[in-house]
Design an enzyme around this catalytic site. Structure first.
Site, PDB file in Angstrom:
ATOM      1  N   GLU A 104       3.694   2.877   3.738  1.00  0.00           N
ATOM      2  CA  GLU A 104       5.020   2.254   3.767  1.00  0.00           C
ATOM      3  C   GLU A 104       5.954   2.835   2.713  1.00  0.00           C
ATOM      4  O   GLU A 104       7.172   2.733   2.824  1.00  0.00           O
ATOM      5  CB  GLU A 104       4.886   0.743   3.573  1.00  0.00           C
ATOM      6  CG  GLU A 104       4.256   0.038   4.776  1.00  0.00           C
ATOM      7  CD  GLU A 104       4.107  -1.446   4.545  1.00  0.00           C
ATOM      8  OE1 GLU A 104       4.991  -2.024   3.873  1.00  0.00           O
ATOM      9  OE2 GLU A 104       3.121  -2.033   5.019  1.00  0.00           O
ATOM     10  N   TYR A 158      -4.896  17.830  10.097  1.00  0.00           N
ATOM     11  CA  TYR A 158      -3.700  17.987   9.279  1.00  0.00           C
ATOM     12  C   TYR A 158      -2.892  19.170   9.809  1.00  0.00           C
ATOM     13  O   TYR A 158      -3.312  20.321   9.755  1.00  0.00           O
ATOM     14  CB  TYR A 158      -4.060  18.226   7.818  1.00  0.00           C
ATOM     15  CG  TYR A 158      -4.696  17.035   7.123  1.00  0.00           C
ATOM     16  CD1 TYR A 158      -4.666  15.758   7.683  1.00  0.00           C
ATOM     17  CD2 TYR A 158      -5.314  17.173   5.889  1.00  0.00           C
ATOM     18  CE1 TYR A 158      -5.244  14.676   7.057  1.00  0.00           C
ATOM     19  CE2 TYR A 158      -5.897  16.092   5.241  1.00  0.00           C
ATOM     20  CZ  TYR A 158      -5.858  14.840   5.826  1.00  0.00           C
ATOM     21  OH  TYR A 158      -6.438  13.764   5.186  1.00  0.00           O
ATOM     22  N   SER A 176      -4.061   8.071  -0.824  1.00  0.00           N
ATOM     23  CA  SER A 176      -2.755   7.421  -1.023  1.00  0.00           C
ATOM     24  C   SER A 176      -2.748   6.588  -2.308  1.00  0.00           C
ATOM     25  O   SER A 176      -2.445   5.392  -2.292  1.00  0.00           O
ATOM     26  CB  SER A 176      -2.390   6.540   0.176  1.00  0.00           C
ATOM     27  OG  SER A 176      -2.092   7.320   1.302  1.00  0.00           O
ATOM     28  N   PRO A 177      -3.066   7.205  -3.452  1.00  0.00           N
ATOM     29  CA  PRO A 177      -3.157   6.451  -4.707  1.00  0.00           C
ATOM     30  C   PRO A 177      -1.844   5.901  -5.232  1.00  0.00           C
ATOM     31  O   PRO A 177      -1.852   5.095  -6.162  1.00  0.00           O
ATOM     32  CB  PRO A 177      -3.752   7.486  -5.679  1.00  0.00           C
ATOM     33  CG  PRO A 177      -3.344   8.808  -5.117  1.00  0.00           C
ATOM     34  CD  PRO A 177      -3.407   8.628  -3.640  1.00  0.00           C
ATOM     35  N   GLY A 223       1.051  -0.708   1.087  1.00  0.00           N
ATOM     36  CA  GLY A 223       0.911  -0.894   2.527  1.00  0.00           C
ATOM     37  C   GLY A 223       0.188   0.294   3.134  1.00  0.00           C
ATOM     38  O   GLY A 223      -0.580   0.992   2.475  1.00  0.00           O
ATOM     39  N   PHE A 224       0.434   0.533   4.411  1.00  0.00           N
ATOM     40  CA  PHE A 224      -0.179   1.680   5.091  1.00  0.00           C
ATOM     41  C   PHE A 224       0.908   2.730   5.276  1.00  0.00           C
ATOM     42  O   PHE A 224       1.643   2.721   6.249  1.00  0.00           O
ATOM     43  CB  PHE A 224      -0.764   1.251   6.437  1.00  0.00           C
ATOM     44  CG  PHE A 224      -1.544   2.344   7.130  1.00  0.00           C
ATOM     45  CD1 PHE A 224      -2.786   2.738   6.654  1.00  0.00           C
ATOM     46  CD2 PHE A 224      -1.030   2.979   8.249  1.00  0.00           C
ATOM     47  CE1 PHE A 224      -3.508   3.747   7.290  1.00  0.00           C
ATOM     48  CE2 PHE A 224      -1.741   3.987   8.885  1.00  0.00           C
ATOM     49  CZ  PHE A 224      -2.989   4.367   8.405  1.00  0.00           C
TER      50      PHE A 224
END
Length: 306
Positions: free
Chosen positions: A224, A52, A216-217, A221-222
């Site tokens: 998106e 990160y 990513s709650p 998509g990934f």
């Protein structure tokens, strides 16, 4: 904040983990305000990774939290390793050990509470991972271990060689990315929702006391975009708004409460750097959706029942 058990670690941890992937987008004062606000909410579990910001996120966090012995006793630090930019993935003993040393230095601490292996390495040699974990554990540099984005067979292969239990698995999951839930509802059905893409990882983790940490709650998509307020999900947002008004909380709280309602006792990882949104996420630990409300949200997202 309400706490939950983290796998077989013996630790009670906040039901919401604070993801620090974007903290390098804040200036010094903003980062300090964000971290201190999280602490005030009882959100003391901070999720990092060595990639990160190429390490800068860990450095910025250490400065923002004013890392020292007194502070370290109050917080829980988790970091991840195994992704090598420009190469691919690396679970070698050498890389794991050097990655942890780097994270400890940047975070200004002597130990990590939890270390996760980031993204499966096709060339993994479980014996090497076990050697690395043994050295890190015996030296006190890492107390507990887990994985990220791994299926049941990959975890079983690792666990065969590990002395320490795998306590967590970080997986992508949201209302709109709910295949790990849908496949369990469509068993033996001739439709796309029945496709088992992850080896029933949800059930496996529950059977083996491995805590799922949804990442990513709020994404669809990934990466998106966020489904909250999106024109692509009008029915879902209408239902979330309806329940938000009913419970007297923001929509963000309802979306997070949907994940927390699942009996797997998941620990969602937030990604926001917005203090108010983080507070809205924290409120979700005080909201329990009914069975009917949970399914209403599930269906409003376009998911179907057999």
């Amino acid at each position: 904040m309400r706490t939950i058990p983290l796998g077989k670690s013996g630790m009670q941890v906040p039901a919401i983990a604070v993801g620090c992937m974007r903290i390098n987008g804040l200036d010094k004062s903003e980062a300090e305000h964000f971290v201190q606000s999280a602490l005030e909410e009882g959100a003391v579990f901070f999720d990092h990774a060595d990639i990160y910001g190429r390490g800068t996120c860990e450095e910025i966090f250490a400065e923002a939290v004013h890392m020292g012995d007194a502070v370290r006793e109050k917080i829980i630090l988790q970091s991840k390793c195994g992704i090598r930019p420009g190469v691919a993935f690396d679970f070698s003993k050498e890389h794991i050990l050097s990655s942890v040393e780097g994270s400890l230095r940047r975070l200004k601490t002597d130990y990590l509470d939890v270390l996760l292996l980031h993204r499966p390495d096709a060339l993994v040699e479980p014996e090497e991972v076990a050697e690395a974990f043994d050295l890190l554990h015996s030296s006190g540099k890492v107390r507990h271990f887990g994985v990220s984005n791994q299926n049941p067979m990959q975890m079983q292969l690792l666990q065969k060689h590990l002395r320490q239990p795998i306590v967590a698995n970080q997986l992508q999951l949201s209302i709109t990315n709910a295949n790990m839930i849908s496949q369990g509802l469509h068993v033996n059905m001739l439709d796309d929702a029945a496709v088992n893409r992850d080896g029933s990882v949800l059930d496996f983790c529950r059977l083996n006391d491995i805590s799922i940490q949804p990442w990513s709650p709020f994404q669809y998509g990934f990466f998106e975009g966020v489904f909250l307020g999106s024109d692509k999900f009008p029915e879902l947002n209408a239902k979330i708004d309806e329940l938000a008004e009913k419970h007297g909380v923001p929509g963000t709280t309802i979306a997070m409460a949907w994940l927390l309602r699942h009996p797997a006792k998941m620990q969602p990882v937030t990604g926001t750097m917005n203090v108010q949104r983080l507070k809205d996420c924290a409120k979700a630990t005080e909201v329990r959706l009914s069975r009917e409300e949970w399914y209403e949200i599930y269906l409003a997202a376009g998911n179907v029942l057999p």
